[in-house]
Design a protein around this motif. Sequence first.
Motif, PDB file in Angstrom:
ATOM      1  N   ASP A   8     -16.601 -62.441 -99.734  1.00 22.10           N
ATOM      2  CA  ASP A   8     -16.438 -63.718 -99.048  1.00 22.10           C
ATOM      3  C   ASP A   8     -16.757 -64.905 -99.944  1.00 22.10           C
ATOM      4  O   ASP A   8     -16.721 -66.051 -99.482  1.00 22.10           O
ATOM      5  CB  ASP A   8     -17.354 -63.778 -97.819  1.00 22.10           C
ATOM      6  CG  ASP A   8     -16.872 -62.887 -96.686  1.00 22.10           C
ATOM      7  OD1 ASP A   8     -15.682 -62.543 -96.680  1.00 22.10           O
ATOM      8  OD2 ASP A   8     -17.693 -62.539 -95.817  1.00 22.10           O
ATOM      9  N   PHE A   9     -17.044 -64.664-101.210  1.00 23.71           N
ATOM     10  CA  PHE A   9     -17.647 -65.705-102.035  1.00 23.71           C
ATOM     11  C   PHE A   9     -16.998 -65.719-103.403  1.00 23.71           C
ATOM     12  O   PHE A   9     -17.027 -64.726-104.129  1.00 23.71           O
ATOM     13  CB  PHE A   9     -19.151 -65.408-102.162  1.00 23.71           C
ATOM     14  CG  PHE A   9     -19.939 -66.465-102.874  1.00 23.71           C
ATOM     15  CD1 PHE A   9     -20.295 -67.618-102.221  1.00 23.71           C
ATOM     16  CD2 PHE A   9     -20.321 -66.291-104.189  1.00 23.71           C
ATOM     17  CE1 PHE A   9     -21.037 -68.598-102.873  1.00 23.71           C
ATOM     18  CE2 PHE A   9     -21.057 -67.255-104.849  1.00 23.71           C
ATOM     19  CZ  PHE A   9     -21.416 -68.414-104.179  1.00 23.71           C
ATOM     20  N   ASN A  10     -16.425 -66.868-103.780  1.00 23.35           N
ATOM     21  CA  ASN A  10     -15.824 -67.015-105.098  1.00 23.35           C
ATOM     22  C   ASN A  10     -16.730 -67.774-106.057  1.00 23.35           C
ATOM     23  O   ASN A  10     -16.570 -67.686-107.264  1.00 23.35           O
ATOM     24  CB  ASN A  10     -14.475 -67.723-104.994  1.00 23.35           C
ATOM     25  CG  ASN A  10     -13.641 -67.591-106.245  1.00 23.35           C
ATOM     26  OD1 ASN A  10     -13.674 -66.570-106.915  1.00 23.35           O
ATOM     27  ND2 ASN A  10     -12.904 -68.635-106.577  1.00 23.35           N
ATOM     28  N   GLY A  11     -17.666 -68.545-105.540  1.00 25.87           N
ATOM     29  CA  GLY A  11     -18.700 -69.124-106.370  1.00 25.87           C
ATOM     30  C   GLY A  11     -18.464 -70.509-106.906  1.00 25.87           C
ATOM     31  O   GLY A  11     -19.251 -70.993-107.727  1.00 25.87           O
ATOM     32  N   THR A  12     -17.407 -71.193-106.465  1.00 31.00           N
ATOM     33  CA  THR A  12     -17.206 -72.553-106.954  1.00 31.00           C
ATOM     34  C   THR A  12     -18.374 -73.458-106.580  1.00 31.00           C
ATOM     35  O   THR A  12     -18.724 -74.375-107.321  1.00 31.00           O
ATOM     36  CB  THR A  12     -15.888 -73.119-106.402  1.00 31.00           C
ATOM     37  OG1 THR A  12     -14.821 -72.224-106.734  1.00 31.00           O
ATOM     38  CG2 THR A  12     -15.575 -74.478-106.998  1.00 31.00           C
ATOM     39  N   GLU A  13     -19.006 -73.183-105.460  1.00 32.34           N
ATOM     40  CA  GLU A  13     -20.162 -73.972-105.038  1.00 32.34           C
ATOM     41  C   GLU A  13     -21.266 -73.943-106.084  1.00 32.34           C
ATOM     42  O   GLU A  13     -21.912 -74.968-106.357  1.00 32.34           O
ATOM     43  CB  GLU A  13     -20.681 -73.448-103.703  1.00 32.34           C
ATOM     44  CG  GLU A  13     -21.900 -74.176-103.183  1.00 32.34           C
ATOM     45  CD  GLU A  13     -22.253 -73.816-101.756  1.00 32.34           C
ATOM     46  OE1 GLU A  13     -23.154 -74.465-101.201  1.00 32.34           O
ATOM     47  OE2 GLU A  13     -21.621 -72.897-101.190  1.00 32.34           O
ATOM     48  N   LEU A  14     -21.516 -72.794-106.692  1.00 35.70           N
ATOM     49  CA  LEU A  14     -22.605 -72.698-107.660  1.00 35.70           C
ATOM     50  C   LEU A  14     -22.242 -73.318-109.001  1.00 35.70           C
ATOM     51  O   LEU A  14     -23.120 -73.610-109.805  1.00 35.70           O
ATOM     52  CB  LEU A  14     -23.045 -71.239-107.831  1.00 35.70           C
ATOM     53  CG  LEU A  14     -24.178 -70.839-106.881  1.00 35.70           C
ATOM     54  CD1 LEU A  14     -23.706 -70.768-105.450  1.00 35.70           C
ATOM     55  CD2 LEU A  14     -24.810 -69.534-107.304  1.00 35.70           C
ATOM     56  N   ARG A  15     -20.970 -73.526-109.263  1.00 33.35           N
ATOM     57  CA  ARG A  15     -20.583 -74.287-110.446  1.00 33.35           C
ATOM     58  C   ARG A  15     -20.865 -75.774-110.253  1.00 33.35           C
ATOM     59  O   ARG A  15     -21.005 -76.508-111.232  1.00 33.35           O
ATOM     60  CB  ARG A  15     -19.098 -74.094-110.739  1.00 33.35           C
ATOM     61  CG  ARG A  15     -18.683 -72.685-111.125  1.00 33.35           C
ATOM     62  CD  ARG A  15     -17.165 -72.573-111.191  1.00 33.35           C
ATOM     63  NE  ARG A  15     -16.719 -71.272-111.655  1.00 33.35           N
ATOM     64  CZ  ARG A  15     -16.491 -70.222-110.870  1.00 33.35           C
ATOM     65  NH1 ARG A  15     -16.702 -70.328-109.561  1.00 33.35           N
ATOM     66  NH2 ARG A  15     -16.070 -69.079-111.368  1.00 33.35           N
ATOM     67  N   ALA A  16     -20.927 -76.203-109.001  1.00 36.23           N
ATOM     68  CA  ALA A  16     -20.941 -77.637-108.710  1.00 36.23           C
ATOM     69  C   ALA A  16     -22.259 -78.164-108.177  1.00 36.23           C
ATOM     70  O   ALA A  16     -22.405 -79.388-108.040  1.00 36.23           O
ATOM     71  CB  ALA A  16     -19.829 -77.951-107.697  1.00 36.23           C
ATOM     72  N   PHE A  17     -23.247 -77.293-107.859  1.00 39.97           N
ATOM     73  CA  PHE A  17     -24.448 -77.843-107.227  1.00 39.97           C
ATOM     74  C   PHE A  17     -25.137 -78.834-108.175  1.00 39.97           C
ATOM     75  O   PHE A  17     -25.206 -78.634-109.391  1.00 39.97           O
ATOM     76  CB  PHE A  17     -25.401 -76.748-106.739  1.00 39.97           C
ATOM     77  CG  PHE A  17     -26.180 -76.008-107.791  1.00 39.97           C
ATOM     78  CD1 PHE A  17     -27.397 -76.500-108.258  1.00 39.97           C
ATOM     79  CD2 PHE A  17     -25.722 -74.805-108.302  1.00 39.97           C
ATOM     80  CE1 PHE A  17     -28.131 -75.810-109.210  1.00 39.97           C
ATOM     81  CE2 PHE A  17     -26.453 -74.112-109.256  1.00 39.97           C
ATOM     82  CZ  PHE A  17     -27.649 -74.617-109.717  1.00 39.97           C
ATOM     83  N   ALA A  18     -25.615 -79.919-107.598  1.00 40.06           N
ATOM     84  CA  ALA A  18     -26.089 -81.044-108.390  1.00 40.06           C
ATOM     85  C   ALA A  18     -27.232 -80.641-109.312  1.00 40.06           C
ATOM     86  O   ALA A  18     -28.214 -80.044-108.879  1.00 40.06           O
ATOM     87  CB  ALA A  18     -26.538 -82.178-107.464  1.00 40.06           C
ATOM     88  N   GLY A  19     -27.097 -80.981-110.588  1.00 34.08           N
ATOM     89  CA  GLY A  19     -28.150 -80.760-111.566  1.00 34.08           C
ATOM     90  C   GLY A  19     -28.054 -79.475-112.345  1.00 34.08           C
ATOM     91  O   GLY A  19     -28.848 -79.267-113.277  1.00 34.08           O
ATOM     92  N   ASN A  20     -27.121 -78.585-112.007  1.00 33.22           N
ATOM     93  CA  ASN A  20     -27.005 -77.371-112.814  1.00 33.22           C
ATOM     94  C   ASN A  20     -26.302 -77.682-114.133  1.00 33.22           C
ATOM     95  O   ASN A  20     -25.447 -78.565-114.207  1.00 33.22           O
ATOM     96  CB  ASN A  20     -26.253 -76.267-112.049  1.00 33.22           C
ATOM     97  CG  ASN A  20     -24.750 -76.309-112.242  1.00 33.22           C
ATOM     98  OD1 ASN A  20     -24.194 -75.841-113.229  1.00 33.22           O
ATOM     99  ND2 ASN A  20     -24.061 -76.887-111.248  1.00 33.22           N
TER     100      ASN A  20
END
Length: 357
Positions: free
Chosen positions: A301-313
């Motif tokens: 269910d998860f492709n992970g674009t969110e974790l590429r974009a979370f602020a400050g990473n």
Amino acid sequence: MLQERIEPAWIDAFETLFRRCALQSGDVVAILGETQSRPVLLELARLALSRFGVRSFTLVLPSVFSAGEPVSRSTGASDALQQLAPVIAALAGSTLVVDCTVEGLMHAPELPAILQGNGSTQPRVVYVSNEHPEALVRLLPDDATEARVKDHVRRVRAAQAMHVRSAAGTDLSISLQGAVVGGNWGTTTRPGTLTHWPGGLVLAFPAAGSVNGTLVLAEGDVNLTFKRYIERAITLTIENDHITRIDGQGVDAELLRSHYAAWAELDGTAARPPACAVSHVGYGLNDAARWDSMALYDKRDFNGTELRAFAGNFLYSTGANEVAGRHTRGHFDFPLRGCTVTLDGAVVVDAGQVVRP
């Protein structure tokens, strides 16, 4: 597990996306999928487009399965188009392409011909990341993220060097001379451009020979290609763009060594395998995106674009880099927490926190 059925809120989210892409009545919209695409995404796009009075059509191509090579994920380069001239012509003649392929067209070899258009029409492409729709609804594009990304794109383009440090031991020097810099906020209104939803990050593709130093993947950082949080630290030595040493104990380090070795063997350049070289570097700017979200989804269910974009990473990726002339299907994305990122000495991310104006 979340169910993939049609929900009114999900249609509304797609409608919002298309409105922010300046879709108008009479436009021609192509919905592009493949046999392994998430079916609900194509259907949500179709239903949302019906609210605009546009002319739309759907292309679903056979997914390609490769034998004799390692599993590839997070490539950003769908191979479903297979250089099919009628397909490329149909997409190039559209006003908007809604890309629902599994990996997306971002690095697909056919993309330049599509974005060039057909002489009378030049399309724009929005890649709908292969996420569960629930995540897409949470991460709708907004004005604040768009303004923030545009501001940081200007900063990175104006800089000569990026430096990244962390308390865990990262000390990485990146020359930005000759780099291609871009940003993504989830929508596009300009013909001849591509965006992806979710968005919220700035990236640079460095020229060859631009990256040197040490990158430490600390506990809680992310191997997004494997969809794993790092549990035991891994130290990567990077020389002239390439990872030359992988130091660390435990399964995280062993998995990384194994997969890189497989791609090095396949690429046939054991001394300097392109899969071990930098693809892009950048940092996340999306306040709505969350580092901890991966823990709450099944992998499918998860492709992970969110974790590429979370602020400050700080996002470090290896694999294909057209600017440096390197091509490979092997790709890793590593979002790191707690890093300090400077541009020509000016701090833009301070210990994992975006510096606000």
